[in-house]
Design a protein around this motif. Structure first.
Motif, short mmCIF file in Angstrom:
data_model
loop_
_atom_site.label_atom_id
_atom_site.label_comp_id
_atom_site.label_asym_id
_atom_site.label_seq_id
_atom_site.Cartn_x
_atom_site.Cartn_y
_atom_site.Cartn_z
N ARG A 1 2.93 -46.53 31.44
CA ARG A 1 2.93 -46.99 32.83
C ARG A 1 4.22 -46.58 33.52
N GLY A 2 4.21 -46.53 34.82
CA GLY A 2 5.43 -46.25 35.58
C GLY A 2 5.58 -44.76 35.84
N THR A 3 6.24 -44.45 36.93
CA THR A 3 6.45 -43.05 37.28
C THR A 3 7.59 -42.50 36.46
N PRO A 4 7.39 -41.40 35.76
CA PRO A 4 8.50 -40.87 34.95
C PRO A 4 9.66 -40.37 35.83
N THR A 5 10.87 -40.58 35.36
CA THR A 5 12.04 -40.04 36.07
C THR A 5 12.10 -38.53 35.81
N MET A 6 12.97 -37.86 36.54
CA MET A 6 13.14 -36.40 36.32
C MET A 6 13.59 -36.15 34.88
N ASP A 7 14.51 -36.97 34.38
CA ASP A 7 14.95 -36.78 32.99
C ASP A 7 13.78 -36.94 32.02
N GLU A 8 12.91 -37.91 32.30
CA GLU A 8 11.76 -38.12 31.40
C GLU A 8 10.78 -36.96 31.48
N LEU A 9 10.65 -36.36 32.65
CA LEU A 9 9.78 -35.19 32.75
C LEU A 9 10.36 -34.01 31.97
N ARG A 10 11.66 -34.02 31.80
CA ARG A 10 12.32 -32.94 31.05
C ARG A 10 12.38 -33.21 29.54
N ALA A 11 12.47 -34.49 29.16
CA ALA A 11 12.69 -34.74 27.72
C ALA A 11 11.89 -35.91 27.16
N GLY A 12 11.15 -36.63 28.02
CA GLY A 12 10.37 -37.76 27.53
C GLY A 12 11.21 -39.03 27.46
N ASP A 13 10.58 -40.07 26.92
CA ASP A 13 11.18 -41.40 26.83
C ASP A 13 11.48 -41.65 25.35
N PRO A 14 12.76 -41.79 24.99
CA PRO A 14 13.10 -41.91 23.56
C PRO A 14 12.43 -43.12 22.89
N ASP A 15 12.17 -44.17 23.67
CA ASP A 15 11.56 -45.35 23.05
C ASP A 15 10.05 -45.18 22.89
N GLN A 16 9.44 -44.43 23.78
CA GLN A 16 8.01 -44.15 23.61
C GLN A 16 7.82 -43.32 22.34
N VAL A 17 8.64 -42.29 22.19
CA VAL A 17 8.53 -41.43 21.00
C VAL A 17 8.99 -42.20 19.76
N GLY A 18 10.12 -42.91 19.91
CA GLY A 18 10.71 -43.62 18.77
C GLY A 18 9.78 -44.67 18.20
N LEU A 19 9.04 -45.36 19.08
CA LEU A 19 8.12 -46.39 18.60
C LEU A 19 7.05 -45.77 17.69
N ASN A 20 6.59 -44.60 18.05
CA ASN A 20 5.61 -43.92 17.19
C ASN A 20 6.25 -43.45 15.89
N HIS A 21 7.47 -42.92 15.95
CA HIS A 21 8.16 -42.54 14.70
C HIS A 21 8.22 -43.75 13.77
N ASP A 22 8.60 -44.89 14.34
CA ASP A 22 8.79 -46.08 13.51
C ASP A 22 7.47 -46.65 13.00
N LEU A 23 6.43 -46.53 13.81
CA LEU A 23 5.10 -46.96 13.36
C LEU A 23 4.66 -46.11 12.17
N TYR A 24 4.78 -44.80 12.30
CA TYR A 24 4.25 -43.93 11.25
C TYR A 24 5.17 -43.90 10.03
N ARG A 25 6.46 -44.21 10.21
CA ARG A 25 7.32 -44.34 9.04
C ARG A 25 6.96 -45.60 8.27
#
Ligand code: GAL
Length: 677
Positions: free
Chosen positions: A277-301
């Motif tokens: 949810r929410g409009t991504p910032t310019m930085d997020e359009l360039r590199a994503g959201d570390p917590d969105q990615v990190g949560l999946n890393h931690d789930l699959y670990r």
């Protein structure tokens, strides 16, 4: 630690393969995944299995010193098979069969497709059983992508009836457990229960939850078929599957019970656009959201105690999100380090080379379609070189002091009745995850039945279907000195998705020392407030979407509603139990309220933290190293000794690793940092 790549030799002339293999080896790549969509090339017509091309591709890669992960090719049944046995196709909710022409058009419960799967997988597995450079397998490809976990065909209808028969003693039991008296929904037999096909109004929530369970179990069962055939051929291979990010319909814990290795596919700049949810910032359009990615890393670990892999890592711009910006300079290196910091043992970029044909022509590879290096190539080479220098101790396990409880059943039940357009189980869970990660805390994302005694603190954002057993385990954890934070909509329903006869939090009422008197939901734009007061601090903090009014028994208030109708009613409360404490938060907290609650839980639990980290910056401790990853375009300075990876002055979309322990680390925005965020 290895860097790898996904490669499709069948898309390129054979004369090119040796050059590709040599370039991969020169780039520091050690492992290559092959063949997930190759069925039509492997078997151009029934029975004409041709492994010659794949043998040569595997041998060419092996000569260059590269290990191979093969895939069972079942995600794309070929045209001749679909024409010969059209009953293998999935059906949409209205019964329309999924046509040939893309992928994942088969049904997990089709007896015909299971037969074909057995045939092709066992032939392939037997053929490669003695090939030493084939180190492991991926089953199929991304079970469920393109909304394909839940199928509504007649085979599924039959399998669902049989599944229900196994689960309930009698159809009377089913009627009773679901509460089918409502709207005259009583079923005369198991055969009479259909999949949730289109109806004028919504389907019964018990049917929806059971269908979600059944569909997920169907995929689990189908995956097991692959695993058994592969293990029969060579039990030294690892067997993996590539899961997806923020993915609800498939219980990854259950699939992983049959796997040796859990892997997932990470596309950060797509995920911020199409599943958050929410409009991504310019930085997020360039590199994503570390917590969105990190949560999946931690789930699959967390799923089966083994190191996880990123089986597909975004290599540059991609083709499928609404828009496809170029990732920031260095982002492809950043993502590899971020994955390693969360515990990844291998990161494979998808794909080696931009494809000239088919649906993914607008998807980058590490190299362009003319074979020249693309932006991701330079990043991958750098990441591979940096990671190759690290020792085993540097990269030993991730020791997470906090468990975040996650249960697919809760997710499915809440998705069946979210009670607000913007109530999302996963987003709500991520609110708490973010608050933990803002303090540099490493988190295991685990099922509520996981043993909790090794953790200092447990955060349970929504134990919607919590039963007595979970309540007993959590009570023992708190009595023994554990710190527990429980979020809203916990202890509301029984396993069949009926409200408990007692008020929420049902089985958790005695542990939390309270009852939920009322609940209400609001459009996301409506901001509501609570007054937080814990004796040392008093502040007004906000919440949105979901709020409860609490009736306190043993618990004491920590925050009370400060708006109109609910004014003065407790919203957050604390209960001391034995040597520990439980806090119940009955609202979907804003970032500051979540941070306030999480900070106090961490402090009481004695967990080492950083100061609240700047936006986009995250810190991870793994083995002997502390990693700092910068998903923002601003520069930051990291305190402490020499950097082991990168430099302590972090540029935009940069990463470094230092030996400084978490509690001693400082990360500050450089005064002259570029403020493009
Ligand atoms: C993944 C999929 C790949 C490819 C990739 C494109 O979901 O597994 O086959 O389609 O996305 O980003």
């Amino acid at each position: 630690m290895t860097i790898g790549v996904c490669y499709f030799p069948e898309h390129w002339p054979r004369e090119r393969w040796a050059t590709d293999a040599a370039q991969m080896a020169a780039a520091g790549i050690d492992v290559v995944r092959l063949a997930e969509f190759s069925w039509a090339v492997l078997e151009p017509e029934r029975g004409a299995l041709d492994f010659e091309w794949l043998d040569e591709a595997v041998a060419t890669l092996a000569e260059a010193g590269l290990d191979v992960v093969l895939c069972t090719p079942t995600a794309t049944p070929p045209k001749w098979l679909v024409d010969e046995r059209p009953e293998i196709r999935q059906a949409a909710p209205d019964g329309t069969p999924r046509a040939f022409g893309s992928r994942r058009h088969y049904c997990f419960n089709s007896p015909a497709y299971r037969e074909e799967t057995r045939r092709v997988v066992s032939r392939m597995a037997d053929h490669y059983a003695d090939q030493p450079s084939v180190v492991g397998w991926q089953t199929d490809n991304e079970f469920g992508v393109h909304e394909t976990i839940r199928c509504y065909c007649d085979d599924c209808a039959d399998a669902f009836s049989a599944w229900l028969r196994d689960r309930y003693d009698s159809v009377d039991h089913l009627n009773e457990a679901w509460g089918t008296t409502f709207w005259s929904q009583r079923y005369p037999s198991f055969e009479a229960v259909d999949p949730p096909r289109p109806t004028p109004a919504e389907h019964h929530p018990s049917l929806r939850l059971e269908y979600a369970r059944f569909a997920s179990e169907s995929a689990v069962d189908y995956n097991r078929l692959h695993v058994e055939l592969l293990r029969e051929a060579n039990d030294e291979w690892f067997v993996a599957h590539n899961f997806m990010g923020d993915f609800e319909p498939l219980d990854a814990h259950a699939v992983s019970d049959d796997l040796d290795l859990v892997t997932w596919d990470s596309y950060p700049t797509g995920f911020v656009q199409d599943r958050r949810r929410g409009t991504p910032t310019m930085d997020e359009l360039r590199a994503g959201d570390p917590d969105q990615v990190g949560l999946n890393h931690d789930l699959y670990r967390g799923t089966n105690d083994a190191p996880f892999w990123v089986m597909e890592q975004q290599p540059g711009d991609v083709n499928w999100p609404p828009t496809c910006p170029q990732p920031g300079e260095g982002a492809m290196r950043l993502w590899a380090h971020h994955a390693v910091a969360h515990g990844a043992a291998s990161v494979l970029y998808f794909r080696w080379r931009r494809c000239r044909q088919g649906q993914e022509q607008y998807h980058a590879g590490l190299r362009k379609q003319d074979g020249s290096p693309d932006r991701g190539y330079t990043d991958a080479v750098r990441a591979a070189a940096e990671l190759a220098d690290l020792s085993e101790d540097d990269l030993s396990h991730v020791d997470a002091p906090v468990a975040l409880l996650h249960d697919y059943d809760d997710w499915w039940a809440l998705s069946a009745q979210p009670h607000a357009p913007s109530f999302s189980y996963w987003e709500h869970l991520r609110t708490y995850y973010r608050a933990l990660r803002e303090r540099g805390v490493q988190v295991d994302v685990v099922h509520p039945e996981t043993a909790l005694d090794g953790y200092d603190a447990v955060v349970a954002p929504s134990l919607h279907l919590a039963d007595e057993e979970v309540a007993d385990d959590l009570t023992a954890f708190v009595e023994g000195g554990g710190e527990l934070l429980v979020g809203a909509r916990s202890g509301v329903k029984d396993p069949y998705n009926q409200l408990h006869a007692t008020l929420a939090p049902g089985p958790l009422a005695s542990l939390t020392g309270l009852r939920v008197d009322q609940h209400e939901s609001f459009p996301e734009r409506v901001e509501r407030a609570v007054t937080f007061a814990d004796g040392t601090d008093e502040r007004t903090l906000s919440w949105r979407v979901w709020g409860e009014w609490l009736d306190l028994a043993a618990a004491v208030p920590l925050a009370t509603h400060s708006d109109d109708l609910a004014e003065g009613k407790p919203a957050v409360a604390r209960n001391d139990v034995g040597a520990g404490t439980v806090v119940y938060c009955g609202v979907w907290p804003g970032a500051d309220l979540a941070a306030t609650l999480v900070d106090r839980v961490l402090a009481r639990a004695g967990v080492a933290t950083t100061r609240r980290l700047p936006a986009g910056v995250r810190v991870n401790r793994r083995g002997d190293l502390t990693w700092v990853t910068n998903f923002s375009s601003r520069s930051h300075r990291v305190s402490g000794g020499e950097a082991v990876v990168g430099r302590r002055t972090l540029g935009a979309f940069d990463a470094c690793a230092v030996r400084t322990p978490l509690g001693e680390l400082e990360v500050e925005v450089e005064a002259d940092g570029d403020e493009r965020a």
